[in-house]
Design a protein around this motif. Structure first.
Motif, PDB file in Angstrom:
ATOM      1  N   PHE A 275      49.118 -25.030  53.305  1.00 46.92           N
ATOM      2  CA  PHE A 275      49.584 -25.523  52.008  1.00 46.92           C
ATOM      3  C   PHE A 275      48.451 -25.668  50.993  1.00 46.92           C
ATOM      4  O   PHE A 275      48.678 -26.037  49.851  1.00 46.92           O
ATOM      5  N   ARG A 276      47.237 -25.384  51.424  1.00 44.40           N
ATOM      6  CA  ARG A 276      46.133 -25.337  50.451  1.00 44.40           C
ATOM      7  C   ARG A 276      46.241 -24.034  49.672  1.00 44.40           C
ATOM      8  O   ARG A 276      46.877 -23.079  50.116  1.00 44.40           O
ATOM      9  N   CYS A 277      45.580 -24.011  48.506  1.00 42.10           N
ATOM     10  CA  CYS A 277      45.593 -22.758  47.760  1.00 42.10           C
ATOM     11  C   CYS A 277      44.169 -22.255  47.562  1.00 42.10           C
ATOM     12  O   CYS A 277      43.811 -21.191  48.033  1.00 42.10           O
ATOM     13  N   SER A 278      43.365 -23.055  46.860  1.00 41.07           N
ATOM     14  CA  SER A 278      42.057 -22.514  46.474  1.00 41.07           C
ATOM     15  C   SER A 278      41.018 -23.623  46.435  1.00 41.07           C
ATOM     16  O   SER A 278      41.294 -24.755  46.840  1.00 41.07           O
ATOM     17  N   THR A 279      39.852 -23.294  45.941  1.00 35.14           N
ATOM     18  CA  THR A 279      38.721 -24.224  45.922  1.00 35.14           C
ATOM     19  C   THR A 279      39.121 -25.600  45.398  1.00 35.14           C
ATOM     20  O   THR A 279      39.606 -25.713  44.270  1.00 35.14           O
ATOM     21  N   PRO A 280      38.964 -26.627  46.216  1.00 33.54           N
ATOM     22  CA  PRO A 280      39.384 -27.966  45.757  1.00 33.54           C
ATOM     23  C   PRO A 280      38.508 -28.486  44.609  1.00 33.54           C
ATOM     24  O   PRO A 280      37.330 -28.144  44.515  1.00 33.54           O
ATOM     25  N   HIS A 281      39.102 -29.307  43.744  1.00 32.66           N
ATOM     26  CA  HIS A 281      38.366 -29.906  42.618  1.00 32.66           C
ATOM     27  C   HIS A 281      37.581 -31.091  43.165  1.00 32.66           C
ATOM     28  O   HIS A 281      37.991 -32.249  43.028  1.00 32.66           O
ATOM     29  N   LEU A 282      36.450 -30.777  43.771  1.00 32.52           N
ATOM     30  CA  LEU A 282      35.775 -31.786  44.600  1.00 32.52           C
ATOM     31  C   LEU A 282      35.406 -33.070  43.896  1.00 32.52           C
ATOM     32  O   LEU A 282      35.558 -34.155  44.448  1.00 32.52           O
ATOM     33  N   LEU A 283      34.926 -32.955  42.648  1.00 26.99           N
ATOM     34  CA  LEU A 283      34.487 -34.192  41.982  1.00 26.99           C
ATOM     35  C   LEU A 283      35.650 -35.165  41.797  1.00 26.99           C
ATOM     36  O   LEU A 283      35.428 -36.370  41.701  1.00 26.99           O
ATOM     37  N   SER A 284      36.855 -34.649  41.762  1.00 29.50           N
ATOM     38  CA  SER A 284      38.028 -35.517  41.587  1.00 29.50           C
ATOM     39  C   SER A 284      38.406 -36.257  42.870  1.00 29.50           C
ATOM     40  O   SER A 284      39.246 -37.147  42.834  1.00 29.50           O
ATOM     41  N   TYR A 285      37.817 -35.844  43.981  1.00 29.39           N
ATOM     42  CA  TYR A 285      38.132 -36.548  45.230  1.00 29.39           C
ATOM     43  C   TYR A 285      37.284 -37.811  45.390  1.00 29.39           C
ATOM     44  O   TYR A 285      37.646 -38.711  46.151  1.00 29.39           O
ATOM     45  N   ALA A 286      36.134 -37.843  44.708  1.00 31.47           N
ATOM     46  CA  ALA A 286      35.185 -38.932  44.961  1.00 31.47           C
ATOM     47  C   ALA A 286      35.758 -40.319  44.645  1.00 31.47           C
ATOM     48  O   ALA A 286      35.710 -41.216  45.492  1.00 31.47           O
ATOM     49  N   PRO A 287      36.336 -40.522  43.439  1.00 32.76           N
ATOM     50  CA  PRO A 287      36.897 -41.859  43.181  1.00 32.76           C
ATOM     51  C   PRO A 287      38.046 -42.193  44.134  1.00 32.76           C
ATOM     52  O   PRO A 287      38.210 -43.353  44.530  1.00 32.76           O
ATOM     53  N   LEU A 288      38.816 -41.184  44.502  1.00 34.24           N
ATOM     54  CA  LEU A 288      39.929 -41.413  45.434  1.00 34.24           C
ATOM     55  C   LEU A 288      39.393 -41.874  46.791  1.00 34.24           C
ATOM     56  O   LEU A 288      39.972 -42.764  47.422  1.00 34.24           O
ATOM     57  N   GLU A 289      38.288 -41.291  47.214  1.00 35.37           N
ATOM     58  CA  GLU A 289      37.709 -41.728  48.489  1.00 35.37           C
ATOM     59  C   GLU A 289      37.304 -43.203  48.422  1.00 35.37           C
ATOM     60  O   GLU A 289      37.511 -43.965  49.364  1.00 35.37           O
ATOM     61  N   ALA A 290      36.737 -43.607  47.275  1.00 37.08           N
ATOM     62  CA  ALA A 290      36.346 -45.016  47.116  1.00 37.08           C
ATOM     63  C   ALA A 290      37.586 -45.907  47.143  1.00 37.08           C
ATOM     64  O   ALA A 290      37.583 -46.999  47.723  1.00 37.08           O
ATOM     65  N   SER A 291      38.650 -45.436  46.528  1.00 40.16           N
ATOM     66  CA  SER A 291      39.882 -46.222  46.525  1.00 40.16           C
ATOM     67  C   SER A 291      40.452 -46.340  47.939  1.00 40.16           C
ATOM     68  O   SER A 291      40.940 -47.401  48.337  1.00 40.16           O
ATOM     69  N   LEU A 292      40.375 -45.260  48.704  1.00 40.13           N
ATOM     70  CA  LEU A 292      40.923 -45.299  50.063  1.00 40.13           C
ATOM     71  C   LEU A 292      40.111 -46.223  50.970  1.00 40.13           C
ATOM     72  O   LEU A 292      40.646 -46.748  51.949  1.00 40.13           O
ATOM     73  N   ASP A 293      38.844 -46.445  50.624  1.00 41.00           N
ATOM     74  CA  ASP A 293      38.067 -47.456  51.360  1.00 41.00           C
ATOM     75  C   ASP A 293      38.733 -48.829  51.216  1.00 41.00           C
ATOM     76  O   ASP A 293      38.704 -49.644  52.142  1.00 41.00           O
ATOM     77  N   VAL A 294      39.308 -49.081  50.047  1.00 34.56           N
ATOM     78  CA  VAL A 294      40.020 -50.345  49.827  1.00 34.56           C
ATOM     79  C   VAL A 294      41.370 -50.310  50.561  1.00 34.56           C
ATOM     80  O   VAL A 294      41.720 -51.239  51.296  1.00 34.56           O
ATOM     81  N   TRP A 295      42.107 -49.219  50.383  1.00 35.14           N
ATOM     82  CA  TRP A 295      43.444 -49.123  50.985  1.00 35.14           C
ATOM     83  C   TRP A 295      43.427 -49.287  52.497  1.00 35.14           C
ATOM     84  O   TRP A 295      44.391 -49.787  53.083  1.00 35.14           O
ATOM     85  N   GLU A 296      42.343 -48.855  53.120  1.00 38.48           N
ATOM     86  CA  GLU A 296      42.213 -48.991  54.568  1.00 38.48           C
ATOM     87  C   GLU A 296      42.410 -50.432  55.040  1.00 38.48           C
ATOM     88  O   GLU A 296      42.784 -50.680  56.174  1.00 38.48           O
ATOM     89  N   ARG A 297      42.122 -51.379  54.161  1.00 41.01           N
ATOM     90  CA  ARG A 297      42.158 -52.792  54.557  1.00 41.01           C
ATOM     91  C   ARG A 297      43.449 -53.481  54.115  1.00 41.01           C
ATOM     92  O   ARG A 297      43.599 -54.685  54.295  1.00 41.01           O
ATOM     93  N   VAL A 298      44.366 -52.744  53.507  1.00 40.52           N
ATOM     94  CA  VAL A 298      45.557 -53.381  52.936  1.00 40.52           C
ATOM     95  C   VAL A 298      46.705 -53.408  53.950  1.00 40.52           C
ATOM     96  O   VAL A 298      47.034 -52.389  54.546  1.00 40.52           O
ATOM     97  N   ASP A 299      47.292 -54.572  54.104  1.00 35.89           N
ATOM     98  CA  ASP A 299      48.499 -54.723  54.923  1.00 35.89           C
ATOM     99  C   ASP A 299      49.705 -54.395  54.023  1.00 35.89           C
ATOM    100  O   ASP A 299      49.994 -55.117  53.072  1.00 35.89           O
ATOM    101  N   LEU A 300      50.401 -53.293  54.333  1.00 38.36           N
ATOM    102  CA  LEU A 300      51.464 -52.821  53.437  1.00 38.36           C
ATOM    103  C   LEU A 300      52.676 -53.756  53.425  1.00 38.36           C
ATOM    104  O   LEU A 300      53.432 -53.782  52.447  1.00 38.36           O
TER     105      LEU A 300
END
Ligand SMILES: *Cc1c(COP(=O)(O)O)cnc(C)c1O
Length: 413
Positions: A275-300
């Motif tokens: 389901f991938r297509c082409s070269t990922p927009h890598l710089l756009s993943y960086a803030p998301l990775e930081a956000s997921l560091d927070v989400w890892e600790r969240v009780d849904l």
């Protein structure tokens, strides 16, 4: 007994998620109720962007495709989204945008039901979903669209043995109305149809169990409740059972079984990678990775409980404080039927929202007459709910929204 600000302060003091607010940068004097459009900036995001730019790109250069995990970023980040939407390992990839991902999974799903020519969606869907479906069926022969609508076709009436694929938003982008994912997926499957769920207003707003509901495909963005930053890449879910038969049409080289063989013909990779297509927009993943560091600790579970309580409180306070000003709650009354936003109808909703924003209460407006207020449990406080309603009351009672400054429409509402 009417609710007071002091009570809201007490709710905040008792809130088990209150400490997450520290993880976000929020401007002074702003009550931010638009995290359903663009989530707030995670505190760790700037450092993660700097690391990717200065170290991975600046120092690592081309070597970072291997050494910094750039090539596998879409699946690595997908693995981190999976627990937030009830998916298993190997079922989520993060790349492209929601619209593009919808095109991919919708077309792949049509290919899994080649003998059926009816597609179902909802008239009130976020338009891009309808537009992408039109674009996809326009490339193929003989498809017919059937739309569920208030006062028109119901979900039950729309889905029958002719239906190939159903595309629905789990949470309605305007009203916040929640669909019963398990029941509708089961209904569609009983008639032999497949379902694509749009989770743009779900992911990070409330827990959802794609696997347990036997969902077929799903897409969603990461820049809303997931706080991945403006234009952050979207996620795509494909149930493991469909992956090897599903063929998506955007057959770019990153979805190829062996991209660096540089062969002449396309051969899809196994699993979610196709389901991938082409070269990922890598710089756009960086803030998301930081956000997921927070989400890892969240009780849904706690997240959903706070979201329900805040949206209930907002509705209660609007009715308590703003009666007689021509407002109408457009969202479902029952928290069970609602995502994490509340829509309020007002004939002059646009200038009213402009006046609110002018006073630091940021929500948004959806034509023709809806003011939307998003309640993001990680950084909105109960006192913010109180304060926002007080400002709303002030704007309505003084008719400050009639000021000529609030009349003209901006490009983005
Ligand atoms: C926000 C939103 C989108 C956005 O799609 P993009 O491709 O990111 O522009 C799509 N669908 C729904 C339901 C949304 O709420």
């Amino acid at each position: 007994m009417p609710t007071t600000r002091a009570q809201c302060e007490q709710y905040d003091a008792d809130d088990p998620l209150a400490f997450f607010r520290e993880e976000f940068v929020l401007p002074e004097g702003v009550t931010y109720l638009d995290g359903n459009s663009l989530g707030a900036l995670p505190r760790g995001a700037a450092a993660r962007v700097a690391e990717m730019v200065e170290t991975e790109w600046g120092q690592g250069l081309i070597r970072s495709w291997n050494d910094a995990g750039w090539f596998d970023k879409p699946s690595a980040v997908g693995e981190r989204i999976a627990p937030l939407i009830g998916a298993e390992a190997g079922e989520v990839v993060v790349c492209d945008s929601t619209s593009v991902n919808l095109f991919k999974v919708f077309t792949a799903a049509l290919g899994l039901r080649p003998d059926r020519k009816v597609v179902v969606s909802e008239a009130s869907s976020f338009p891009t979903d309808l537009y992408m479906m039109e674009g996809a069926t326009g490339l193929l022969d003989g498809y017919q669209r059937r739309l569920i609508a208030e006062g028109g076709l119901t979900v039950e009436q729309a889905i029958d043995e002719d239906v190939a694929v159903v595309v629905l938003s789990h949470v309605d982008y305007r009203t916040g109305r929640l669909h019963d994912m398990a029941a509708i997926t089961e209904l569609a499957h009983r008639h032999g149809a497949l379902v694509v769920w749009d989770l743009c207003h779900t992911a990070g707003a409330l827990p959802v169990r794609l696997g347990a509901c036997r969902a077929d495909f799903a897409v969603g963005c990461t820049y809303k409740y997931l706080n991945g930053g403006p234009g952050s890449p979207a996620f795509l879910y494909a149930a493991a059972r469909h992956q090897d038969a599903a063929e998506q049409p955007l057959s770019g080289w990153h979805g190829h079984a062996d991209p660096f063989a540089f062969t002449t013909d396309y051969r899809p990779a196994d699993g979610i990678t196709r389901f991938r297509c082409s070269t990922p927009h890598l710089l756009s993943y960086a803030p998301l990775e930081a956000s997921l560091d927070v989400w890892e600790r969240v009780d849904l579970g706690l997240l959903r409980a706070k979201s329900r309580r805040m949206t209930d409180l907002f509705i209660e306070l609007v009715e308590q404080e703003c009666a007689g000003f021509g407002l109408e709650i457009a969202s479902p009354r029952a928290a069970d039927d609602r995502g994490s936003q509340v829509a309020v109808r007002h004939a002059d909703g646009y200038p009213v929202m402009r006046a609110l924003i002018d006073r630091g209460v940021i929500g948004d407006f959806r034509a023709p007459d809806l003011m939307r207020f998003g309640f993001t449990p990680l950084y909105v406080r109960y006192v913010d709910v109180w304060d926002a309603v007080q400002v709303l009351r002030e704007v309505l009672s003084t008719e400050a929204w009639r000021d000529a400054r609030h009349a003209g429409r901006s490009r983005v509402t």
